[in-house]
Design a protein around this motif. Structure first.
Motif, mmCIF file in Angstrom:
data_model
loop_
_atom_site.group_PDB
_atom_site.id
_atom_site.type_symbol
_atom_site.label_atom_id
_atom_site.label_comp_id
_atom_site.label_asym_id
_atom_site.label_seq_id
_atom_site.Cartn_x
_atom_site.Cartn_y
_atom_site.Cartn_z
ATOM 1 N N SER A 72 0.796 -1.229 0.000
ATOM 2 C CA SER A 72 0.000 0.000 0.000
ATOM 3 C C SER A 72 0.829 1.279 0.000
ATOM 4 O O SER A 72 0.343 2.327 -0.411
ATOM 5 N N THR A 73 2.074 1.202 0.431
ATOM 6 C CA THR A 73 2.883 2.428 0.509
ATOM 7 C C THR A 73 3.973 2.463 -0.557
ATOM 8 O O THR A 73 4.867 3.302 -0.513
ATOM 9 N N MET A 74 3.909 1.555 -1.526
ATOM 10 C CA MET A 74 5.057 1.450 -2.431
ATOM 11 C C MET A 74 5.149 2.616 -3.405
ATOM 12 O O MET A 74 4.153 3.113 -3.918
ATOM 13 N N THR A 75 6.386 3.012 -3.650
ATOM 14 C CA THR A 75 6.673 3.990 -4.706
ATOM 15 C C THR A 75 6.880 3.202 -6.004
ATOM 16 O O THR A 75 7.049 1.981 -5.963
ATOM 17 N N PRO A 76 6.914 3.896 -7.142
ATOM 18 C CA PRO A 76 7.137 3.160 -8.402
ATOM 19 C C PRO A 76 8.420 2.320 -8.374
ATOM 20 O O PRO A 76 8.418 1.170 -8.816
ATOM 21 N N LEU A 77 9.495 2.871 -7.835
ATOM 22 C CA LEU A 77 10.743 2.099 -7.830
ATOM 23 C C LEU A 77 10.641 0.878 -6.928
ATOM 24 O O LEU A 77 11.093 -0.208 -7.269
ATOM 25 N N ILE A 78 10.036 1.063 -5.752
ATOM 26 C CA ILE A 78 9.869 -0.077 -4.831
ATOM 27 C C ILE A 78 8.935 -1.105 -5.459
ATOM 28 O O ILE A 78 9.159 -2.310 -5.366
ATOM 29 N N ALA A 79 7.895 -0.620 -6.127
ATOM 30 C CA ALA A 79 6.948 -1.550 -6.767
ATOM 31 C C ALA A 79 7.670 -2.406 -7.800
ATOM 32 O O ALA A 79 7.470 -3.622 -7.878
ATOM 33 N N LYS A 80 8.544 -1.786 -8.569
ATOM 34 C CA LYS A 80 9.278 -2.557 -9.591
ATOM 35 C C LYS A 80 10.161 -3.608 -8.902
ATOM 36 O O LYS A 80 10.222 -4.761 -9.330
ATOM 37 N N GLU A 81 10.821 -3.186 -7.820
ATOM 38 C CA GLU A 81 11.681 -4.124 -7.078
ATOM 39 C C GLU A 81 10.866 -5.280 -6.495
ATOM 40 O O GLU A 81 11.294 -6.426 -6.508
ATOM 41 N N LEU A 82 9.662 -4.948 -5.948
ATOM 42 C CA LEU A 82 8.813 -5.988 -5.343
ATOM 43 C C LEU A 82 8.387 -7.015 -6.386
ATOM 44 O O LEU A 82 8.417 -8.224 -6.139
ATOM 45 N N ALA A 83 8.001 -6.512 -7.566
ATOM 46 C CA ALA A 83 7.581 -7.438 -8.625
ATOM 47 C C ALA A 83 8.766 -8.310 -9.038
ATOM 48 O O ALA A 83 8.641 -9.530 -9.190
ATOM 49 N N TYR A 84 9.912 -7.678 -9.171
ATOM 50 C CA TYR A 84 11.106 -8.411 -9.589
ATOM 51 C C TYR A 84 11.441 -9.492 -8.561
ATOM 52 O O TYR A 84 11.737 -10.636 -8.905
ATOM 53 N N ARG A 85 11.352 -9.103 -7.299
ATOM 54 C CA ARG A 85 11.666 -10.043 -6.217
ATOM 55 C C ARG A 85 10.700 -11.238 -6.215
ATOM 56 O O ARG A 85 11.098 -12.384 -6.115
ATOM 57 N N GLY A 86 9.410 -10.943 -6.320
ATOM 58 C CA GLY A 86 8.417 -12.023 -6.344
ATOM 59 C C GLY A 86 8.667 -12.955 -7.527
ATOM 60 O O GLY A 86 8.625 -14.182 -7.398
ATOM 61 N N GLN A 87 8.966 -12.362 -8.676
ATOM 62 C CA GLN A 87 9.218 -13.184 -9.871
ATOM 63 C C GLN A 87 10.444 -14.067 -9.690
ATOM 64 O O GLN A 87 10.469 -15.220 -10.106
ATOM 65 N N GLN A 88 11.477 -13.472 -9.029
ATOM 66 C CA GLN A 88 12.717 -14.223 -8.786
ATOM 67 C C GLN A 88 12.437 -15.454 -7.920
ATOM 68 O O GLN A 88 12.909 -16.557 -8.207
ATOM 69 N N VAL A 89 11.638 -15.275 -6.877
ATOM 70 C CA VAL A 89 11.360 -16.387 -5.960
ATOM 71 C C VAL A 89 10.504 -17.454 -6.658
ATOM 72 O O VAL A 89 10.765 -18.650 -6.538
ATOM 73 N N LEU A 90 9.503 -16.999 -7.439
ATOM 74 C CA LEU A 90 8.655 -17.989 -8.121
ATOM 75 C C LEU A 90 9.417 -18.722 -9.224
ATOM 76 O O LEU A 90 9.148 -19.902 -9.501
ATOM 77 N N ALA A 91 10.412 -18.036 -9.823
ATOM 78 C CA ALA A 91 11.240 -18.730 -10.831
ATOM 79 C C ALA A 91 12.011 -19.877 -10.178
ATOM 80 O O ALA A 91 12.273 -20.896 -10.814
ATOM 81 N N ARG A 92 12.350 -19.714 -8.886
ATOM 82 C CA ARG A 92 13.082 -20.791 -8.179
ATOM 83 C C ARG A 92 12.253 -22.073 -8.154
ATOM 84 O O ARG A 92 12.769 -23.163 -8.328
#
Ligand code: COA
Length: 260
Positions: A72-92
């Motif tokens: 709920s408090t994410m900025t655009p840059l944090i949002a991009k990082e969060l998506a990237y992080r989630g994708q990285q973990v699911l790729a595992r």
């Protein structure tokens, strides 16, 4: 390693990873993602794990999505990082090289459905509700949902599910191919274990190559995928498992695979 937000149990070659925040319907916060990543890596490396089941604690939810409080408090840059992080973990989990099954025991929404889509197979309780409701929060799926749902169930289903943001019944999810099998809630574990037992009896290296051929093949032109299939087919012929599998057939006995 002791975990706060997940449980990892290994028995008889089967690892069960349970997302364990039932009071928050097992929503995926940063710590949960870190712990899942650790557990996926452990399962990938451990010789005692042949198949992984991912499920949710409690009767209500598999995973009700990424943690909306964190989002709920994410900025655009944090949002991009969060998506990237989630994708990285699911790729595992997607590229673990061992069969993975999402056992959907309740709500699988947003990041929860995206987690399930990253697994090789999905079973669901008839009471489960599935969907990608991100557009109702003013965002879009960010853990691979816009890409994997199309690949699993086709672009038409992906457009309907993502653009409406609606929840769908397990029966509907099964009808359109989002989940492989549905069971009454009390039979979900036993039904899932039937699939697991089939895979436990097969050659582990063959399973790894089959997963690789399907995963990589779905992202490249068909002819390239067929060449990849030839290469992996050739590599399978170098294994002790192939010799054992064929000898067992000819000798009319059950094979005893070593994963070599
Ligand atoms: N992130 C963070 N917390 C969540 C959550 C999520 N994705 N989903 C549920 N929760 C929390 C609720 O805030 C609530 O916490 P509280 O008791 O501290 O208020 C608790 O889990 C129980 O959820 P609640 O909404 O009270 O249950 P319900 O039975 O009324 O509704 C859902 C169930 C799944 C329909 C509803 O929780 C929901 O819509 N969740 C969000 C789904 C979503 O949009 N996911 C995509 C996120 S990108």
């Amino acid at each position: 390693m002791s975990y706060q937000n997940i449980l990892l149990d290994v028995a008889g070659g089967v690892a069960t990873l349970t997302i364990n925040r039932p009071d928050k319907l097992n929503a995926l916060n940063a710590l949960t993602l870190n712990e899942m990543e650790h557990a996926f890596d452990h399962c990938a490396k451990s010789e005692s794990v042949r198949v992984l089941i991912v499920t949710g604690a409690g009767e209500k939810a598999f995973v009700a999505g990424a943690d909306i409080k964190e989002l709920s408090t994410m900025t655009p840059l944090i949002a991009k990082e969060l998506a990237y992080r989630g994708q990285q973990v699911l790729a595992r989990v997607e590229h673990m090289g061992k069969p993975t099954i999402a056992m959907i025991n309740g709500f699988a929404l947003g990041g929860g459905l995206e987690l399930a889509l990253a697994c090789n197979l999905r079973t669901a309780a008839t009471t489960a509700r599935l969907g990608l409701p991100e557009v109702s929060l003013g965002i879009i799926p960010g853990y691979g949902g816009t890409q994997r749902l199309s690949r699993v169930a086709g672009p038409s289903v992906a457009r309907e599910w993502i653009l409406t943001g609606d929840q769908f019944s397990a029966e509907e999810a099964h009808r359109v191919g989002v989940v492989n099998r549905i069971f009454p809630p009390a039979e979900l574990r036993a039904g899932t274990m039937k699939l697991v037992d089939s895979m436990l009896s097969r050659g582990p290296v063959a399973l790894r190559f089959a997963i690789e051929a399907i995963n990589r093949g779905s992202n490249i032109p068909q002819r390239e995928g067929e060449i990849l299939e030839c290469d992996l087919f050739g590599l399978a012929a170098s294994t002790e498992d192939m010799r054992e599998g064929m000898a067992a057939f000819l000798e009319k006995r059950k094979p005893s695979f070593k994963g070599k």
